[in-house]
Design a protein around this motif. Structure first.
Motif, mmCIF file in Angstrom:
data_model
loop_
_atom_site.group_PDB
_atom_site.id
_atom_site.type_symbol
_atom_site.label_atom_id
_atom_site.label_comp_id
_atom_site.label_asym_id
_atom_site.label_seq_id
_atom_site.Cartn_x
_atom_site.Cartn_y
_atom_site.Cartn_z
ATOM 1 N N UNK A 151 -3.550 47.022 26.440
ATOM 2 C CA UNK A 151 -4.861 47.161 25.827
ATOM 3 C C UNK A 151 -5.227 48.650 25.834
ATOM 4 N N UNK A 152 -6.167 49.080 24.990
ATOM 5 C CA UNK A 152 -6.597 50.478 25.025
ATOM 6 C C UNK A 152 -7.129 50.842 26.410
ATOM 7 N N UNK A 153 -6.636 51.939 26.968
ATOM 8 C CA UNK A 153 -6.958 52.223 28.363
ATOM 9 C C UNK A 153 -8.310 52.918 28.526
ATOM 10 N N UNK A 186 -2.432 65.978 24.379
ATOM 11 C CA UNK A 186 -1.224 65.236 24.750
ATOM 12 C C UNK A 186 -1.272 63.788 24.278
ATOM 13 N N UNK A 187 -2.469 63.245 24.171
ATOM 14 C CA UNK A 187 -2.592 61.834 23.822
ATOM 15 C C UNK A 187 -3.760 61.596 22.898
ATOM 16 N N UNK A 188 -3.637 60.600 22.048
ATOM 17 C CA UNK A 188 -4.694 60.175 21.150
ATOM 18 C C UNK A 188 -5.277 58.877 21.708
ATOM 19 N N UNK A 189 -6.604 58.765 21.786
ATOM 20 C CA UNK A 189 -7.194 57.545 22.371
ATOM 21 C C UNK A 189 -6.679 56.255 21.755
ATOM 22 N N UNK A 190 -6.402 56.272 20.449
ATOM 23 C CA UNK A 190 -5.924 55.054 19.789
ATOM 24 C C UNK A 190 -4.518 54.686 20.229
ATOM 25 N N UNK A 191 -3.740 55.679 20.655
ATOM 26 C CA UNK A 191 -2.360 55.439 21.073
ATOM 27 C C UNK A 191 -2.223 55.221 22.574
ATOM 28 N N UNK A 192 -3.282 55.482 23.328
ATOM 29 C CA UNK A 192 -3.225 55.368 24.791
ATOM 30 C C UNK A 192 -3.528 53.923 25.187
ATOM 31 N N UNK A 193 -2.483 53.105 25.156
ATOM 32 C CA UNK A 193 -2.625 51.704 25.529
ATOM 33 C C UNK A 193 -1.765 51.435 26.755
ATOM 34 N N UNK A 194 -2.193 50.480 27.550
ATOM 35 C CA UNK A 194 -1.454 50.185 28.771
ATOM 36 C C UNK A 194 -2.003 48.966 29.468
#
Length: 417
Positions: A151-153, A186-194
């Motif tokens: 899920x989006x972290x 380093x990271x895009x909020x939409x891609x930061x899933x975990x």
């Protein structure tokens, strides 16, 4: 990926491997509203901004990420959930050191040989330990973007930082770390899933680990646990070396046999002796070969009464620092040994079954699917859906319900559903 004994270690123990279905959260009911009734999320978000700016996060980044963000309050139920199935140690090991993980891991190790050569050269950590971490944490990267597990972290961490009072300081710190990652590009909020607790990518980094142990190993100008596995695997090796104090040239230990009449108090899992000293007490390798490094220091443990005994060295402790659970560390080192071509444990755990082959797991999945139980595919990987399908079948036919896709279930399926 935590230092044992730290608050982060406690989180790692209870959370995470949502990606590998290490612990399967049940649907335990919990309030959807925040647990901090005195402050609304909007109020908390406005007050938290000052702390983010003091951390060095730009106002533009904070507003872009946090304005309009809705807290993922579903994480409260996941945090409180109990494991859906209780596992004996042998079941835990069989599920993680599965035929699929061994076969796939050996293929991935061959494909990533050049990368693993570089990691061993730069960090001096055994490539098969690194591969085992990758395999157990994310099935070699195959589940890092699976919405069933991930899920989006940022909404998850925001919900925990706002509404989880018991460990608010920890969650706030990890949310700040995640915002720093975004601020650095380093990271895009939409891609930061975990996972629900914020662990991300191939080797399930928490934001703190991403910031402090991450490596730009593919030299693309940023550090990321997603995409190519270079940064993630190198970061795992760096963690084991620096925080786990991994020692090049030492094995994790080995399975051993204890002589008849051996004083059980000596296998306390605490007292270090050299292999040579243990040998003088009658301890031998379970496979009958000689101890390769007689001077290396190890301690003895018998994790399950009547089951295999193990001599474990300091590199076992290094892996324990990554996730402070004995079962996890034993699964990592055993998978590493299987990937390098070694065999299964020689001695059996009480009541255990051998690990089913890939073909046998696939047969279990096919037969369950034919009976109307959803296993979410027949690829030989045992995830949440397969375990739930097994449990439903066990319940239907009167078997002990443990969700374990093993030989007893296969035998019953072959008899007819």
């Amino acid at each position: 990926m935590r230092r044992a004994g730290s608050p982060t270690a406690l989180t790692r123990r209870t959370l995470l491997t949502a990606g590998t279905a290490t612990f399967l959260a049940g649907s335990v009911p919990a309030p959807a509203a925040a647990q901090s009734a005195s402050t609304s999320f909007d109020q908390w978000r406005a007050s938290f901004k000052a702390r983010a700016l003091r951390r060095g996060i730009s106002e533009a980044t904070y507003d872009r990420v946090m304005n309009g963000l809705k807290p993922d309050t579903g994480v409260y139920a996941l945090q409180r959930a109990q494991p859906e199935f209780q596992e004996a140690l042998w079941q835990y090991l069989n599920r993680r050191v599965s035929d699929w993980r061994i076969i796939t891991g050996q293929q991935r190790a061959a494909e990533q040989k050049a990368l693993l050569d570089r990691i061993e050269r730069d960090y001096r950590v055994d490539r098969f330990i690194v591969m085992a971490v990758w395999g157990i944490e994310s099935s070699y990267g195959e589940v890092i973007d699976n919405p069933k597990y991930m899920r989006p972290v940022l909404p998850a961490l925001a919900a925990l930082a706002w509404g989880e009072p018991r460990r608010r300081a920890y969650w706030e710190q990890e949310l700040l770390n995640a915002l720093v990652i975004v601020d650095r590009g380093w990271g895009d909020p939409r891609q930061m899933i975990g996972s629900w607790a914020g662990a991300m990518g191939h080797t399930q980094w928490m934001p703190e680990v991403w910031l402090n142990m991450g490596v730009d190993f593919d030299r693309d100008g940023r550090i990321s646990p997603f995409g190519r596995p270079d940064d993630a695997l190198a970061g795992a090796a760096r963690y084991l070396l620096q925080r786990g104090r991994y020692q090049q040239g030492e094995s994790w230990g080995c399975e051993v046999r204890l002589p008849a009449g051996f004083n059980a108090r000596l296998a306390d899992g605490k007292t270090y002796r050299s292999y040579a000293q243990w040998s003088e007490l009658g301890v031998t390798r379970a496979d009958g070969t000689a101890f390769a490094a007689p001077a290396h220091q190890v301690r003895l443990t018998v994790p399950v009464a009547g089951g295999p005994a193990f001599a474990i060295g300091r590199n076992f402790q290094s892996i324990y620092s990554y996730n402070p659970a004995f079962s996890y560390a034993l699964a990592i080192v055993h998978l590493a040994d299987r990937l390098r071509g070694n065999g299964p444990f020689v001695q059996r755990f009480p009541g255990s079954e051998r690990t089913p082959t890939l073909a046998e797991v696939q047969e279990i999945q096919r037969r369950l699917t034919a009976l109307g139980f959803d296993t979410d595919g027949t690829d030989g990987r045992v995830g949440r859906d397969t375990m739930r399908a097994v449990a439903a079948f066990q319940r239907k036919v009167g078997l002990e319900v443990d969700g374990y896709a093993g030989l007893k279930v296969l035998a019953r399926l072959r008899q007819g559903g």
